[in-house]
Design a protein around this motif. Structure first.
Motif, mmCIF file in Angstrom:
data_model
loop_
_atom_site.group_PDB
_atom_site.id
_atom_site.type_symbol
_atom_site.label_atom_id
_atom_site.label_comp_id
_atom_site.label_asym_id
_atom_site.label_seq_id
_atom_site.Cartn_x
_atom_site.Cartn_y
_atom_site.Cartn_z
ATOM 1 N N ILE A 32 -3.199 -53.052 43.720
ATOM 2 C CA ILE A 32 -2.048 -53.790 44.207
ATOM 3 C C ILE A 32 -0.872 -53.515 43.271
ATOM 4 C CG2 ILE A 32 -1.119 -56.080 44.673
ATOM 5 C CD1 ILE A 32 -4.015 -56.991 45.165
ATOM 6 N N SER A 33 0.281 -53.183 43.851
ATOM 7 C CA SER A 33 1.447 -52.907 43.024
ATOM 8 C C SER A 33 1.975 -54.208 42.427
ATOM 9 C CB SER A 33 2.521 -52.208 43.839
ATOM 10 O OG SER A 33 2.941 -53.032 44.887
ATOM 11 N N PRO A 34 2.640 -54.114 41.273
ATOM 12 C CA PRO A 34 3.152 -55.321 40.635
ATOM 13 C C PRO A 34 4.207 -56.013 41.495
ATOM 14 C CG PRO A 34 3.625 -53.363 39.296
ATOM 15 C CD PRO A 34 2.920 -52.915 40.533
ATOM 16 N N MET A 35 4.213 -57.316 41.428
ATOM 17 C CA MET A 35 5.226 -58.112 42.119
ATOM 18 C C MET A 35 5.945 -58.930 41.063
ATOM 19 S SD MET A 35 6.745 -58.897 44.819
ATOM 20 C CE MET A 35 7.564 -60.176 45.714
ATOM 21 N N ILE A 36 6.955 -58.324 40.472
ATOM 22 C CA ILE A 36 7.738 -58.983 39.434
ATOM 23 C C ILE A 36 8.859 -59.760 40.110
ATOM 24 C CG2 ILE A 36 9.237 -58.611 37.440
ATOM 25 C CD1 ILE A 36 7.603 -55.934 37.046
ATOM 26 N N LEU A 37 8.948 -61.020 39.795
ATOM 27 C CA LEU A 37 10.008 -61.873 40.326
ATOM 28 C C LEU A 37 11.177 -61.803 39.339
ATOM 29 C CD1 LEU A 37 7.726 -64.827 41.434
ATOM 30 C CD2 LEU A 37 8.564 -62.933 42.833
ATOM 31 N N LEU A 38 12.084 -60.868 39.582
ATOM 32 C CA LEU A 38 13.137 -60.557 38.613
ATOM 33 C C LEU A 38 13.988 -61.767 38.236
ATOM 34 C CD1 LEU A 38 14.266 -57.039 39.849
ATOM 35 C CD2 LEU A 38 12.826 -57.597 37.879
ATOM 36 N N HIS A 39 14.226 -62.676 39.160
ATOM 37 C CA HIS A 39 15.038 -63.852 38.846
ATOM 38 C C HIS A 39 14.313 -64.835 37.918
ATOM 39 C CE1 HIS A 39 12.603 -65.181 42.234
ATOM 40 N NE2 HIS A 39 12.919 -66.432 41.951
ATOM 41 N N LYS A 40 13.008 -64.648 37.751
ATOM 42 C CA LYS A 40 12.236 -65.518 36.865
ATOM 43 C C LYS A 40 12.034 -64.908 35.475
ATOM 44 C CE LYS A 40 11.449 -68.890 39.742
ATOM 45 N NZ LYS A 40 11.982 -70.223 39.478
ATOM 46 N N VAL A 41 12.376 -63.625 35.314
ATOM 47 C CA VAL A 41 12.192 -62.969 34.014
ATOM 48 C C VAL A 41 12.998 -63.670 32.912
ATOM 49 C CG1 VAL A 41 12.531 -60.822 32.713
ATOM 50 C CG2 VAL A 41 11.464 -60.761 34.977
ATOM 51 N N PRO A 42 14.299 -63.968 33.104
ATOM 52 C CA PRO A 42 15.037 -64.630 32.015
ATOM 53 C C PRO A 42 14.452 -65.971 31.567
ATOM 54 C CG PRO A 42 16.571 -63.650 33.569
ATOM 55 C CD PRO A 42 15.198 -63.562 34.197
ATOM 56 N N PRO A 43 14.079 -66.886 32.488
ATOM 57 C CA PRO A 43 13.510 -68.138 31.975
ATOM 58 C C PRO A 43 12.147 -67.957 31.301
ATOM 59 C CG PRO A 43 13.603 -68.187 34.388
ATOM 60 C CD PRO A 43 14.315 -66.952 33.932
ATOM 61 N N VAL A 44 11.354 -67.000 31.784
ATOM 62 C CA VAL A 44 10.060 -66.756 31.133
ATOM 63 C C VAL A 44 10.290 -66.148 29.751
ATOM 64 C CG1 VAL A 44 7.878 -65.481 31.258
ATOM 65 C CG2 VAL A 44 8.805 -66.563 33.319
ATOM 66 N N SER A 45 11.207 -65.196 29.645
ATOM 67 C CA SER A 45 11.544 -64.625 28.332
ATOM 68 C C SER A 45 12.036 -65.701 27.382
ATOM 69 C CB SER A 45 12.606 -63.535 28.465
ATOM 70 O OG SER A 45 12.096 -62.391 29.083
ATOM 71 N N ALA A 46 12.867 -66.609 27.893
ATOM 72 C CA ALA A 46 13.392 -67.693 27.056
ATOM 73 C C ALA A 46 12.272 -68.599 26.554
ATOM 74 C CB ALA A 46 14.428 -68.502 27.837
ATOM 75 N N LEU A 47 11.312 -68.909 27.411
ATOM 76 C CA LEU A 47 10.163 -69.718 26.999
ATOM 77 C C LEU A 47 9.387 -69.020 25.888
ATOM 78 C CD1 LEU A 47 8.093 -72.071 27.329
ATOM 79 C CD2 LEU A 47 6.993 -70.656 29.088
ATOM 80 N N LEU A 48 9.104 -67.742 26.081
ATOM 81 C CA LEU A 48 8.345 -66.986 25.077
ATOM 82 C C LEU A 48 9.106 -66.920 23.755
ATOM 83 C CD1 LEU A 48 7.070 -64.012 27.274
ATOM 84 C CD2 LEU A 48 5.760 -66.030 26.566
ATOM 85 N N LYS A 49 10.393 -66.610 23.825
ATOM 86 C CA LYS A 49 11.210 -66.460 22.613
ATOM 87 C C LYS A 49 11.329 -67.784 21.866
ATOM 88 C CE LYS A 49 14.216 -64.027 20.109
ATOM 89 N NZ LYS A 49 13.951 -62.761 19.480
ATOM 90 N N ALA A 50 11.627 -68.858 22.582
ATOM 91 C CA ALA A 50 11.763 -70.167 21.924
ATOM 92 C C ALA A 50 10.444 -70.600 21.288
ATOM 93 C CB ALA A 50 12.244 -71.213 22.928
ATOM 94 N N THR A 51 9.355 -70.354 21.980
ATOM 95 C CA THR A 51 8.042 -70.718 21.449
ATOM 96 C C THR A 51 7.737 -69.914 20.194
ATOM 97 O OG1 THR A 51 7.292 -71.288 23.672
ATOM 98 C CG2 THR A 51 5.589 -70.917 22.007
ATOM 99 N N ALA A 52 8.031 -68.622 20.239
ATOM 100 C CA ALA A 52 7.794 -67.766 19.068
ATOM 101 C C ALA A 52 8.673 -68.183 17.894
ATOM 102 C CB ALA A 52 8.031 -66.310 19.431
ATOM 103 N N LYS A 53 9.933 -68.472 18.175
ATOM 104 C CA LYS A 53 10.848 -68.885 17.088
ATOM 105 C C LYS A 53 10.385 -70.184 16.434
ATOM 106 C CE LYS A 53 15.311 -66.802 17.945
ATOM 107 N NZ LYS A 53 15.858 -66.651 16.609
ATOM 108 N N SER A 54 9.754 -71.056 17.212
ATOM 109 C CA SER A 54 9.275 -72.329 16.664
ATOM 110 C C SER A 54 7.953 -72.171 15.907
ATOM 111 C CB SER A 54 9.094 -73.355 17.780
ATOM 112 O OG SER A 54 7.926 -73.091 18.539
ATOM 113 N N GLY A 55 7.322 -70.996 16.049
ATOM 114 C CA GLY A 55 6.032 -70.780 15.401
ATOM 115 C C GLY A 55 4.902 -71.534 16.060
#
Length: 125
Positions: free
Chosen positions: A2-25
């Protein structure tokens, strides 16, 4: 396959969640990840989008940001261990020998996760 189904409009909020979580340790629950998507969104779409969001922050050779997501046991999902085996094969072999990710012990998984979280937290700096 099955080919990937990336929801491009959701990439920024998911990236923000990952980045904020990483920055907080810290870590974020998979519930927090799923809360960013429409109710009933297919898991495949969520995880394809997660992978894309993580790659927006760093290539997997540098840091695997999805390691900051944690299930109830404190460990990330199985997809992380597949990525770790591919992109950190030397470390994987040192920790687990010739094991495949489906048969890792909890101790081996925890060691891999701690090494990668340290790497991600430093990268997020």
């Amino acid at each position: 396959m099955i080919s990937p189904m990336i929801l491009l409009h959701k990439v920024p909020p998911v990236s923000a969640l990952l980045k904020a979580t990483a920055k907080s340790g810290g870590t974020a629950s998979f519930q927090k990840l799923h809360a960013l998507f429409n109710k009933g969104e297919a898991d495949k779409n969520v995880y394809d989008t997660l992978e894309k969001a993580a790659l927006e922050l760093a290539d997997f050779g540098t840091a695997i940001y999805s390691v900051v997501l944690a299930k109830r046991d404190g460990l990330p999902g199985s997809g992380f261990f597949s990525l770790y085996r591919i992109h950190r094969n030397d470390e994987f072999q040192l920790i687990a020998g010739s094991s495949i990710e489906q048969v890792l012990s909890p101790v081996q998984m925890t060691e891999m996760v701690m090494l990668e979280r340290k790497r991600v937290y430093a990268h997020a700096g």
